[in-house]
Scaffold this motif. Structure first.
Motif, PDB file in Angstrom:
ATOM      1  N   ILE A   1       0.650  -1.451   0.128  1.00 37.16           N
ATOM      2  CA  ILE A   1       0.069   0.061  -0.479  1.00 37.16           C
ATOM      3  C   ILE A   1       1.082   1.801   0.303  1.00 37.16           C
ATOM      4  N   GLU A   2       0.703   1.949  -0.691  1.00 37.84           N
ATOM      5  CA  GLU A   2       1.418   2.910  -0.876  1.00 37.84           C
ATOM      6  C   GLU A   2       0.467   4.640  -0.909  1.00 37.84           C
ATOM      7  N   SER A   3       0.909   5.241  -0.328  1.00 38.06           N
ATOM      8  CA  SER A   3       0.097   6.690  -0.007  1.00 38.06           C
ATOM      9  C   SER A   3       1.164   8.200  -0.145  1.00 38.06           C
ATOM     10  N   ASN A   4       0.328   8.821  -1.283  1.00 42.10           N
ATOM     11  CA  ASN A   4       1.271  10.348  -0.717  1.00 42.10           C
ATOM     12  C   ASN A   4      -0.208  11.157  -0.267  1.00 42.10           C
ATOM     13  N   GLU A   5      -0.123  11.876   0.879  1.00 40.96           N
ATOM     14  CA  GLU A   5      -0.998  12.640   1.433  1.00 40.96           C
ATOM     15  C   GLU A   5      -0.193  14.171   1.552  1.00 40.96           C
ATOM     16  N   LYS A   6      -1.123  15.600   1.241  1.00 44.65           N
ATOM     17  CA  LYS A   6      -0.511  16.947   1.138  1.00 44.65           C
ATOM     18  C   LYS A   6      -1.742  17.195   2.103  1.00 44.65           C
ATOM     19  N   SER A   7      -1.290  18.000   3.336  1.00 48.54           N
ATOM     20  CA  SER A   7      -2.416  18.537   3.826  1.00 48.54           C
ATOM     21  C   SER A   7      -1.970  19.679   4.220  1.00 48.54           C
ATOM     22  N   GLU A   8      -3.029  21.263   3.725  1.00 47.39           N
ATOM     23  CA  GLU A   8      -3.065  22.455   3.461  1.00 47.39           C
ATOM     24  C   GLU A   8      -4.054  23.232   4.476  1.00 47.39           C
ATOM     25  N   HIS A   9      -3.274  23.794   5.569  1.00 47.25           N
ATOM     26  CA  HIS A   9      -3.372  24.904   7.003  1.00 47.25           C
ATOM     27  C   HIS A   9      -4.241  26.026   6.340  1.00 47.25           C
ATOM     28  N   GLN A  10      -4.903  26.623   6.379  1.00 45.55           N
ATOM     29  CA  GLN A  10      -4.921  28.167   6.256  1.00 45.55           C
ATOM     30  C   GLN A  10      -4.044  28.753   7.194  1.00 45.55           C
ATOM     31  N   GLY A  11      -2.907  30.090   6.867  1.00 49.37           N
ATOM     32  CA  GLY A  11      -2.540  30.591   7.903  1.00 49.37           C
ATOM     33  C   GLY A  11      -1.575  29.767   7.916  1.00 49.37           C
ATOM     34  N   SER A  12      -0.922  28.491   7.545  1.00 51.44           N
ATOM     35  CA  SER A  12       0.114  28.036   7.905  1.00 51.44           C
ATOM     36  C   SER A  12       0.969  27.326   6.488  1.00 51.44           C
ATOM     37  N   SER A  13       2.307  26.328   6.486  1.00 47.90           N
ATOM     38  CA  SER A  13       2.760  25.828   5.832  1.00 47.90           C
ATOM     39  C   SER A  13       2.337  24.738   5.263  1.00 47.90           C
ATOM     40  N   SER A  14       2.255  23.577   4.167  1.00 55.11           N
ATOM     41  CA  SER A  14       1.813  22.690   3.909  1.00 55.11           C
ATOM     42  C   SER A  14       2.848  21.348   4.406  1.00 55.11           C
ATOM     43  N   ASN A  15       1.791  20.253   4.715  1.00 53.92           N
ATOM     44  CA  ASN A  15       2.697  19.154   5.052  1.00 53.92           C
ATOM     45  C   ASN A  15       2.086  18.146   3.776  1.00 53.92           C
ATOM     46  N   ASN A  16       3.983  17.643   3.686  1.00 59.09           N
ATOM     47  CA  ASN A  16       3.233  16.110   2.718  1.00 59.09           C
ATOM     48  C   ASN A  16       4.092  15.109   4.062  1.00 59.09           C
ATOM     49  N   THR A  17       2.722  13.880   3.619  1.00 58.11           N
ATOM     50  CA  THR A  17       3.567  12.349   4.509  1.00 58.11           C
ATOM     51  C   THR A  17       3.820  11.591   3.468  1.00 58.11           C
ATOM     52  N   LYS A  18       4.647  10.962   2.976  1.00 55.51           N
ATOM     53  CA  LYS A  18       4.579   9.283   2.084  1.00 55.51           C
ATOM     54  C   LYS A  18       4.685   8.340   3.119  1.00 55.51           C
ATOM     55  N   ARG A  19       4.054   7.349   2.980  1.00 59.83           N
ATOM     56  CA  ARG A  19       3.262   6.429   3.285  1.00 59.83           C
ATOM     57  C   ARG A  19       3.658   4.939   2.560  1.00 59.83           C
ATOM     58  N   LEU A  20       4.161   3.931   3.378  1.00 55.06           N
ATOM     59  CA  LEU A  20       4.408   3.091   2.618  1.00 55.06           C
ATOM     60  C   LEU A  20       4.164   1.296   3.418  1.00 55.06           C
ATOM     61  N   GLU A  21       3.651   0.574   2.849  1.00 55.23           N
ATOM     62  CA  GLU A  21       3.565  -0.168   3.627  1.00 55.23           C
ATOM     63  C   GLU A  21       3.597  -1.822   3.123  1.00 55.23           C
ATOM     64  N   ASN A  22       4.514  -2.539   3.845  1.00 50.48           N
ATOM     65  CA  ASN A  22       4.638  -3.604   2.911  1.00 50.48           C
ATOM     66  C   ASN A  22       4.080  -4.850   3.897  1.00 50.48           C
ATOM     67  N   TRP A  23       2.925  -6.129   3.182  1.00 51.45           N
ATOM     68  CA  TRP A  23       2.146  -6.939   3.683  1.00 51.45           C
ATOM     69  C   TRP A  23       2.556  -8.321   3.810  1.00 51.45           C
ATOM     70  N   ASN A  24       3.076  -9.455   4.485  1.00 52.13           N
ATOM     71  CA  ASN A  24       3.102 -10.111   4.666  1.00 52.13           C
ATOM     72  C   ASN A  24       1.801 -10.968   5.387  1.00 52.13           C
ATOM     73  N   ILE A  25       0.957 -11.735   4.065  1.00 51.02           N
ATOM     74  CA  ILE A  25      -0.875 -12.698   4.415  1.00 51.02           C
ATOM     75  C   ILE A  25      -0.692 -14.046   4.335  1.00 51.02           C
ATOM     76  N   GLN A  26      -0.007 -14.450   6.200  1.00 45.57           N
ATOM     77  CA  GLN A  26      -1.172 -15.592   5.496  1.00 45.57           C
ATOM     78  C   GLN A  26      -2.577 -15.987   5.661  1.00 45.57           C
TER      79      GLN A  26
END
Length: 416
Positions: free
Chosen positions: A201-226
């Motif tokens: 699972i790969e995701s990239n998220e950008k949050s922009e708050h009014q009156g403040s700087s933006s925040n960028n988050t890159k998330r990666l999940e690797n799952w082994n399933i049984q």
């Protein structure tokens, strides 16, 4: 007439079973089938599980054969043998039928001098007698919209494309944005390999708050399933990376009841900073074939409750898993891809979620108290000319947990 023919068929099957048990001395049958209707079982293309219940007077053996010797891998049974006893159960597992043709198998159980046969037919349609082609039942695109409070403005929240392999969902790609105090823009991809049983699972998220700087988050999940013999996930071990840094390891464990429904869920997250999340345990409560509650074992609270209508949940995967909650309307396909047991029989009409929030009595911060309860999302459906669910609408409450959208909806597109 159809009911009469079916009744006659069942009587004939019972007579055949009884006659096969006779050994010339009028001794009791070595096998007693609990429900004669299980001698002839019919499933739609999306159903993957069945059962046979019986009593055996002696040790027994079972086997399965299909009408097409070229491909017998679509059906299996477990166990294939057992000791004498009451309450014997054989579990039937089938892959989803994406061949476009009906298929049939015969299960044979032998106990002493007794042999009985069970006929299993899996339709190529999503309904038992159905007229919906399996290929046309595959959802290829989901588009989410939100109706803003006050303005009633309709905005596009995200769009997801879906890909399948042998009738199994293996890839989703989503992209969109939504508002919740801030503006969030995201891109999210799920990739599942059924051969190695790995999920990425790969995701990239950008949050922009009014009156403040933006925040960028890159998330990666690797799952082994049984998985177990029914193909249901029993454990998922995940590694989580935030902005390319390994931050935590997650353990998920699942158990199922005798009907193949999810029974318990265990979660533990070990963080590299030492602030671990969990462990936590949840119990799942089912009524009339539908998931009615998800209960937290520690607090004793049910953090989800649901109500269901008469509409059958006959799609290739569980449409109830496509919840668009409005506050954070990012899609989550984990439960669908990891195959967490038998899906609910019917479609949800209400989804109750538990909340706890602080409220003030108007005399200052020191006088805040905690209020808790349940809020209900009301769910309705629209169908296209082929009888498929084309729109799912979620009406959100205007109470404590007020979302940015009074209503969200999912528009479903199918392969043609």
């Amino acid at each position: 007439m159809k009911k009469l023919i079916t009744s006659i068929f069942y009587l004939l099957m019972i007579c055949i079973a009884i006659s096969s048990c006779e050994n010339g001395e009028n001794t009791p049958s070595n096998i007693t089938v609990s429900n004669p209707e299980e001698l002839n079982q019919v499933f739609n293309s999306g159903e993957s599980n069945g059962t046979i219940h019986f009593e055996a007077q002696n040790d027994w053996n079972a086997s399965v054969s299909t009408t097409s010797r070229a491909d017998e891998s679509w059906i299996d049974i477990n166990p294939k043998s057992g000791k004498a006893g009451k309450n014997q159960v054989i579990n039937i597992t089938m892959s989803k039928n994406a061949t476009g043709e009906d298929r049939t198998a015969t299960i044979t159980i032998t106990c002493g001098d007794t042999t009985i046969t069970i006929t299993v037919r899996q339709s190529s349609s999503t309904e038992g007698d159905g007229n919906i082609d399996q290929g046309k039942a595959m959802i290829t695109q989901i588009t989410a919209y939100g109706i803003k409070y006050n303005s009633n403005e309709k905005v596009k929240l995200y769009e997801t494309s879906l890909q399948y392999k042998d009738g199994i969902l293996v890839k989703t790609a989503s992209e969109g944005s939504y508002e919740n105090y801030s503006t969030y823009t995201f891109k999210q991809d799920y990739s599942y390999d059924p051969d190695t049983k790995t999920l990425k699972i790969e995701s990239n998220e950008k949050s922009e708050h009014q009156g403040s700087s933006s925040n960028n988050t890159k998330r990666l999940e690797n799952w082994n399933i049984q998985t177990n013999e029914q193909g249901y996930v029993v454990s998922a071990l995940g590694k989580i990376y935030i902005n390319d840094k390994h931050t935590s390891d997650v353990t998920n464990e699942y158990t199922y009841d005798s009907e193949g429904h999810l029974a318990t869920y265990y979660f533990f997250q070990k963080n590299n900073d030492g602030n671990n999340d969990g462990p936590s345990n949840s119990t799942f409560i089912w009524n009339d074939g539908n998931l009615s509650e998800m209960k937290d074992d520690e607090s004793g609270e049910s953090w989800m409750k649901a109500e269901y209508g008469e509409e059958l949940n006959n799609d290739i995967f569980d449409l109830n898993q496509l919840m668009c909650d409005g506050s954070y309307p990012e899609p989550d396909y984990t439960a669908i891809i990891m195959n967490m047991g038998k899906q609910s029989k019917n479609l949800q009409t209400k989804y109750y979620y538990y909340y706890e929030t602080e409220i003030s009595d108007g005399e200052g911060e020191a006088s805040r108290a905690t209020e808790s309860g349940y809020e209900a999302i009301e769910i309705s459906y629209e169908k296209d000319e082929n009888g498929r669910i084309s729109v799912i609408k979620y009406k959100h409450p205007d109470k404590v947990n007020k979302p940015n959208y009074s209503e969200t909806m999912l528009v479903l597109s199918y392969s043609e």
